[in-house]
Design an enzyme around this catalytic site. Structure first.
Site, PDB file in Angstrom:
ATOM      1  N   LYS A  43      14.564 -38.354 -13.051  1.00 32.96           N
ATOM      2  CA  LYS A  43      14.638 -37.141 -12.058  1.00 32.96           C
ATOM      3  C   LYS A  43      14.448 -37.706 -10.769  1.00 32.96           C
ATOM      4  O   LYS A  43      13.277 -38.314 -10.299  1.00 32.96           O
ATOM      5  CB  LYS A  43      13.782 -36.258 -12.398  1.00 32.96           C
ATOM      6  CG  LYS A  43      13.606 -34.960 -11.590  1.00 32.96           C
ATOM      7  CD  LYS A  43      12.663 -33.867 -11.779  1.00 32.96           C
ATOM      8  CE  LYS A  43      12.394 -32.925 -11.155  1.00 32.96           C
ATOM      9  NZ  LYS A  43      11.616 -31.804 -11.692  1.00 32.96           N
ATOM     10  N   GLU A  58      11.016 -21.412 -20.901  1.00 29.31           N
ATOM     11  CA  GLU A  58      10.311 -21.169 -19.621  1.00 29.31           C
ATOM     12  C   GLU A  58      10.804 -19.931 -19.028  1.00 29.31           C
ATOM     13  O   GLU A  58       9.983 -19.106 -18.783  1.00 29.31           O
ATOM     14  CB  GLU A  58      10.833 -22.327 -18.671  1.00 29.31           C
ATOM     15  CG  GLU A  58      10.259 -22.273 -17.107  1.00 29.31           C
ATOM     16  CD  GLU A  58      10.905 -23.326 -16.372  1.00 29.31           C
ATOM     17  OE1 GLU A  58      11.579 -24.216 -16.926  1.00 29.31           O
ATOM     18  OE2 GLU A  58      10.336 -23.175 -15.276  1.00 29.31           O
ATOM     19  N   ASP A  84      19.272 -22.824 -13.049  1.00 33.33           N
ATOM     20  CA  ASP A  84      17.892 -23.641 -13.827  1.00 33.33           C
ATOM     21  C   ASP A  84      17.633 -22.586 -14.955  1.00 33.33           C
ATOM     22  O   ASP A  84      16.568 -22.097 -14.686  1.00 33.33           O
ATOM     23  CB  ASP A  84      16.804 -23.575 -12.610  1.00 33.33           C
ATOM     24  CG  ASP A  84      15.464 -24.176 -13.091  1.00 33.33           C
ATOM     25  OD1 ASP A  84      15.794 -24.962 -14.443  1.00 33.33           O
ATOM     26  OD2 ASP A  84      14.593 -24.325 -12.603  1.00 33.33           O
ATOM     27  N   GLU A  94      13.108 -31.835  -6.400  1.00 32.44           N
ATOM     28  CA  GLU A  94      11.788 -31.143  -6.435  1.00 32.44           C
ATOM     29  C   GLU A  94      10.667 -32.148  -5.996  1.00 32.44           C
ATOM     30  O   GLU A  94       9.890 -32.268  -6.706  1.00 32.44           O
ATOM     31  CB  GLU A  94      11.515 -30.458  -7.792  1.00 32.44           C
ATOM     32  CG  GLU A  94      12.528 -29.462  -8.031  1.00 32.44           C
ATOM     33  CD  GLU A  94      12.188 -28.620  -9.120  1.00 32.44           C
ATOM     34  OE1 GLU A  94      11.678 -28.951 -10.327  1.00 32.44           O
ATOM     35  OE2 GLU A  94      12.599 -27.244  -9.326  1.00 32.44           O
ATOM     36  N   ARG A 124      22.129 -22.117  -3.807  1.00 28.99           N
ATOM     37  CA  ARG A 124      21.562 -23.440  -4.946  1.00 28.99           C
ATOM     38  C   ARG A 124      22.690 -23.693  -5.924  1.00 28.99           C
ATOM     39  O   ARG A 124      22.697 -24.794  -6.228  1.00 28.99           O
ATOM     40  CB  ARG A 124      20.323 -22.785  -5.019  1.00 28.99           C
ATOM     41  CG  ARG A 124      19.888 -23.675  -6.317  1.00 28.99           C
ATOM     42  CD  ARG A 124      18.362 -23.567  -6.462  1.00 28.99           C
ATOM     43  NE  ARG A 124      17.892 -23.975  -7.822  1.00 28.99           N
ATOM     44  CZ  ARG A 124      16.583 -23.760  -8.170  1.00 28.99           C
ATOM     45  NH1 ARG A 124      15.622 -23.394  -7.534  1.00 28.99           N
ATOM     46  NH2 ARG A 124      16.515 -24.248  -9.497  1.00 28.99           N
TER      47      ARG A 124
HETATM   48  C1  GCU Z   1      12.182 -26.330 -13.500  1.00 33.21           C
HETATM   49  C2  GCU Z   1      10.708 -26.368 -14.220  1.00 33.21           C
HETATM   50  C3  GCU Z   1      10.217 -27.611 -13.786  1.00 33.21           C
HETATM   51  C4  GCU Z   1      10.977 -28.847 -14.090  1.00 33.21           C
HETATM   52  C5  GCU Z   1      12.288 -28.564 -13.616  1.00 33.21           C
HETATM   53  C6  GCU Z   1      13.231 -29.898 -14.165  1.00 33.21           C
HETATM   54  O1  GCU Z   1      12.500 -26.116 -12.218  1.00 33.21           O
HETATM   55  O2  GCU Z   1      10.368 -25.147 -13.503  1.00 33.21           O
HETATM   56  O3  GCU Z   1       8.928 -27.321 -14.279  1.00 33.21           O
HETATM   57  O4  GCU Z   1      10.334 -29.790 -13.600  1.00 33.21           O
HETATM   58  O5  GCU Z   1      12.967 -27.637 -13.882  1.00 33.21           O
HETATM   59  O6  GCU Z   1      14.138 -29.576 -14.642  1.00 33.21           O
HETATM   60  O7  GCU Z   1      13.039 -30.863 -13.420  1.00 33.21           O
END
Ligand code: GCU
Length: 614
Positions: free
Chosen positions: A238, A349, A321, A242, A292
């Site tokens: 990743k 989630e 998401d 984020e 987004r």
């Molecule tokens: C969502 C989730 C995160 C996770 C992210 C991802 O945003 O809330 O906890 O890290 O997806 O898929 O990387």
């Protein structure tokens, strides 16, 4: 935990000894013998391994049932045979082979023992910042996965938080390899999630993917990891997402970053899975030009053809998401010159957190209705498993793992068939009613939690329960922009232009509020509360109705469960009932908060005069 069904049940409930024999056919043999005995089947099981593939054939003749297949195939055949016999189904004709060669489960486990978005206890693999596991539990876990055909797992979270970044080094790696040793017996290979900035953490001045020292660093890492775990599938990353580091941090592109890692793995046959969950998570809510859902396609589609052949772009099913309702990600439908993997989420989630019942297979069926399964070469899903004795917290959430395994094997989702199979093996005395509950569950949840494709009305951070403005003035790019007249974002030609990322046909359907399916209406459109829907109701009335009905239907699910008292084991009954109690109160909360939210904005009461709090 004992079998709820009596002698035989789906494997998670069955006890197991650590197998004495090492090969898949030895394990298949002992599983078959035990299974036949439990099922009271007099015929003789026979295993005939031939070659090395995952395929198998089941043949019944003269009181002997033969499982013929490749080295791993015989184990899949044995598990499938037990499942079919337990369900009283006939054996399939001909050779059975998996649709997707890689059928992955991604755990989001942290080294401290926590699980990001985990709703079933703590990690099966880590505790107190080290690798820590119960070997018997890992055998049972591997057997459960193998029984539904899953053949690859990543253990550690995509957010690689120290000291987890060191899992690809030294002692932690050696410990992780002991888990790989167990998984291998069941035909399951491991992936490891790596942190793009690991070179810096290990003392280099940069993690720039074009820097010679960095290239050497990763080549050495790959060599060491693949020496310790020779059948490693590869790395999962990743990056630039984020707040995770990535090529952008060093002024490089994603193909440069991904290819560098892929080349390090290539000598060992390794693959590089690169997640496409990349968007601006520092958006100003006042900025309505950034949308987004556009982000992944805008970012990656121009890079088609620039990735090495051992790079796989891993793409979430929807463009936002893992919401309750999203269209298929347009990125999955594009990039013909790039290998892609579909990423699903079993961890609930946004779909009730394994408290509220939500059977996910229908969501995947929607994906395959728009995306032909050949568009991607592999499939993965975020795990819903943890240390909880029933694996998934909510006993019925096991059905999601089961259905996922079958979907990955067959390349299509058949919600009813998978629910029936799971229920017949797991709770045979109540199979029909449990199938009905599972199939009804997503519609009920959707009614109270996600009006017409609007997402993210959840409580920030924990993502459970309603908070319609929780994300509205935040930086995450998740806005519904409700005001006194209208709600939603126009994503068509006159709006953000997101629909143009689809083929002309789809863009036209989604872009026209009259043709757009109701379930996605507010994903694609900004509409007035008085907008008249196909069935004659106004948009607002539909929102009110859904929320009142959703809360009532949650109560009805609980009643249907109550009717199963005595037909499922008492401990399962109590656990699930306790969850339905929580679901009923969650549904009421959603109903009242969302209805009040829209009533306060619009001032329009419910036509049927039901209570809306002011
Ligand atoms: C969502 C989730 C995160 C996770 C992210 C991802 O945003 O809330 O906890 O890290 O997806 O898929 O990387």
């Amino acid at each position: 935990m004992t079998s709820p069904a009596g002698a035989f049940a789906w494997l998670p409930y069955l006890p197991m000894d650590i197998p004495r024999g090492g090969s898949a056919s030895e394990i298949a043999g002992s599983e078959l013998r035990a299974g036949f005995q439990a099922l009271g089947i007099a015929e003789e099981p026979r295993i005939r391994p031939e070659g090395s593939s995952e395929s198998y054939e089941l043949v019944r003749k003269d009181g002997v049932i033969t499982v013929r297949g490749g080295r791993q195939g015989v184990l899949y055949g044995a598990y499938r045979l037990l499942a079919l016999l337990a369900c009283g189904r006939s054996l399939p004709e001909g050779v059975q082979k998996p649709f997707y060669p890689l059928r992955m489960l991604n755990h989001w486990d942290n080294m401290d023992g926590g699980v990001e978005r985990g709703y079933a206890g703590h990690s099966l693999f880590f505790r107190n910042n080290r690798v820590f596991f119960d070997p018997l539990r890992i055998h049972r876990y591997a057997r459960m996965l193998s029984s539904v055909g899953i053949n690859a797992v990543s253990l550690n979270n995509v957010n690689v938080i120290p000291p987890m970044d060191l899992l690809v080094t030294g002692e932690a790696l050696a410990e992780a390899s002991k888990i790989a040793d167990i998984l291998r017996l069941y035909g399951i290979r491991m992936l490891l999630t790596v942190d793009f900035s690991l070179p810096v953490r290990m003392g280099l001045a940069t993690a720039d993917p074009l820097n010679a020292e960095v290239i050497r660093f990763w080549a050495d890492r790959a060599e060491e990891v693949c020496k310790v775990i020779p059948d490693l599938v590869g790395f999962l990353v990743k990056a630039d997402s984020e707040h995770r580091p990535g090529p952008f941090t060093y002024g490089r592109s994603h193909d440069e970053g991904a290819n560098m890692l892929a080349r390090a793995l290539k000598p060992y046959g390794g693959m590089l899975f690169w997640r496409c969950f990349v968007y601006n998570c520092r958006q100003d809510w006042r900025d309505s030009t950034t949308d987004r859902p556009r982000a992944a396609y805008d970012h990656y589609a121009p890079l088609d053809g620039r990735f090495d052949e051992n790079v796989v772009l891993q793409i979430k099913n929807g463009p936002l998401d893992f919401q309750v309702r999203e269209p298929v990600s347009p990125l999955l439908l594009s990039m013909p010159h790039t290998r892609k993997a579909l990423e699903l989420q079993l961890a609930q989630e946004y779909t009730g957190q394994q408290i509220d019942l939500f059977y996910l297979a229908g969501q995947w069926q929607d994906v395959f209705e728009v995306m032909s399964p050949e568009k991607v070469s592999c499939i993965s899903a975020v795990s819903n498993l943890g240390s909880s004795p029933n694996w998934t917290g909510h006993d019925l959430a096991q059905a999601n793992l089961y259905a996922y395994g079958r979907t990955a094997w067959t390349g299509r989702s058949d919600p009813r068939a998978y629910a029936e199979e799971w229920a017949e093996q797991t709770f045979p005395s109540a199979a029909g009613k449990i199938t009905k509950l599972l199939l009804a569950s997503p519609g009920v949840y959707e009614k109270y939690a996600a009006p017409l494709g609007l997402g993210f009305m959840v409580n920030p951070s924990n993502h459970y329960g309603p908070s319609p403005d929780g994300y509205e003035y935040a930086r995450w790019g998740t806005y519904h922009r409700a005001d006194r007249d209208a709600v939603g974002v126009d994503r068509g030609k006159s709006g953000t232009g997101f629909t143009a990322q689809y083929s002309a046909d789809l863009a036209e359907i989604y872009g026209d509020p009259k043709r757009c399916p109701d379930k996605l209406l507010l994903f694609f459109h900004r509409l007035k509360y008085g907008h008249v829907m196909a069935d004659g109701r106004t948009l607002l009335q539909r929102i009110y109705d859904d929320h009142f009905e959703g809360a009532e239907e949650a109560e009805s699910l609980r009643e249907q469960w109550r009717a199963l008292h005595g037909l499922v084991p008492e401990d399962v009954y109590d656990r699930v009932l306790a969850r339905f109690d929580m679901q009923v109160s969650n549904a009421k909360e959603w109903r009242d908060v969302i209805n009040s939210f829209f009533f306060r904005f619009s001032g329009v009461p419910d036509e049927k005069g039901r209570k809306i709090w002011n």
